[in-house]
Write a protein that holds these residues in place. Structure first.
Motif, PDB file in Angstrom:
ATOM      1  N   ALA A  35     -23.585  -3.094   5.737  1.00 31.08           N
ATOM      2  CA  ALA A  35     -23.782  -1.831   5.021  1.00 31.08           C
ATOM      3  C   ALA A  35     -24.547  -2.039   3.712  1.00 31.08           C
ATOM      4  O   ALA A  35     -25.458  -1.264   3.399  1.00 31.08           O
ATOM      5  N   THR A  36     -24.206  -3.090   2.966  1.00 30.54           N
ATOM      6  CA  THR A  36     -24.907  -3.311   1.695  1.00 30.54           C
ATOM      7  C   THR A  36     -26.366  -3.703   1.914  1.00 30.54           C
ATOM      8  O   THR A  36     -27.207  -3.434   1.058  1.00 30.54           O
ATOM      9  N   SER A  38     -28.094  -2.545   4.601  1.00 34.06           N
ATOM     10  CA  SER A  38     -28.733  -1.426   5.290  1.00 34.06           C
ATOM     11  C   SER A  38     -29.019  -0.232   4.381  1.00 34.06           C
ATOM     12  O   SER A  38     -30.011   0.465   4.582  1.00 34.06           O
ATOM     13  N   VAL A  39     -28.172   0.005   3.413  1.00 30.40           N
ATOM     14  CA  VAL A  39     -28.329   1.194   2.567  1.00 30.40           C
ATOM     15  C   VAL A  39     -29.692   1.220   1.853  1.00 30.40           C
ATOM     16  O   VAL A  39     -30.378   2.246   1.888  1.00 30.40           O
ATOM     17  N   LEU A  43     -32.499   4.157   2.396  1.00 24.44           N
ATOM     18  CA  LEU A  43     -32.996   4.948   1.262  1.00 24.44           C
ATOM     19  C   LEU A  43     -34.524   4.868   1.175  1.00 24.44           C
ATOM     20  O   LEU A  43     -35.192   5.866   0.866  1.00 24.44           O
TER      21      LEU A  43
END
Length: 124
Positions: A35-36, A38-39, A43
């Motif tokens: 998640a860290t 991919s975000v 964006l």
């Protein structure tokens, strides 16, 4: 007549074992790691999509569209694609800008998570 007291059967303990806890934490850390990573990519994709639509509305020629996208890319810090990577066409006298690119996230050793992005200014 004698009365016997029978105790209630012992119930099994319930809860999370140490190995279960370690497994749960391993899964949670793995999801957090992905998640860290991919975000920021997601964006950036939103910024690219917004810049493509803005460039399609502002420009009438291929050079104008690419220059407009590059200006927006400099502001939003877009590094995955540039104006030269855009496909600019006209449909019914309207400028349509399309893009397609990939991004990789290295996970562990030879394992990668691959994102493929594609979009167009005509998409609603």
């Amino acid at each position: 007549m004698a009365t016997y007291r029978t105790s209630a059967p012992r119930s099994r303990q319930r809860g999370l074992s140490f190995i279960g806890l370690v497994f749960f934490l391993l899964v949670a850390v793995s999801i957090g790691y992905v998640a860290t990573k991919s975000v920021p990519i997601l964006l950036e994709w939103q910024a690219i999509d917004k810049a493509v639509k803005k460039a399609a509305n502002e420009g009438n020629t291929v050079a104008e569209v690419r220059a407009s996208f590059d200006r927006a890319g400099a502001i939003d810090d877009i590094a995955s694609i540039s104006g030269k990577d855009l496909e600019v066409t006209k449909q019914n006298e309207k400028v349509v800008v399309s893009y397609e690119y990939t991004r990789e996230i290295p996970l562990a050793g030879p394992a990668y998570l691959l994102y493929r992005f594609a979009g167009s200014s005509s998409a609603k």
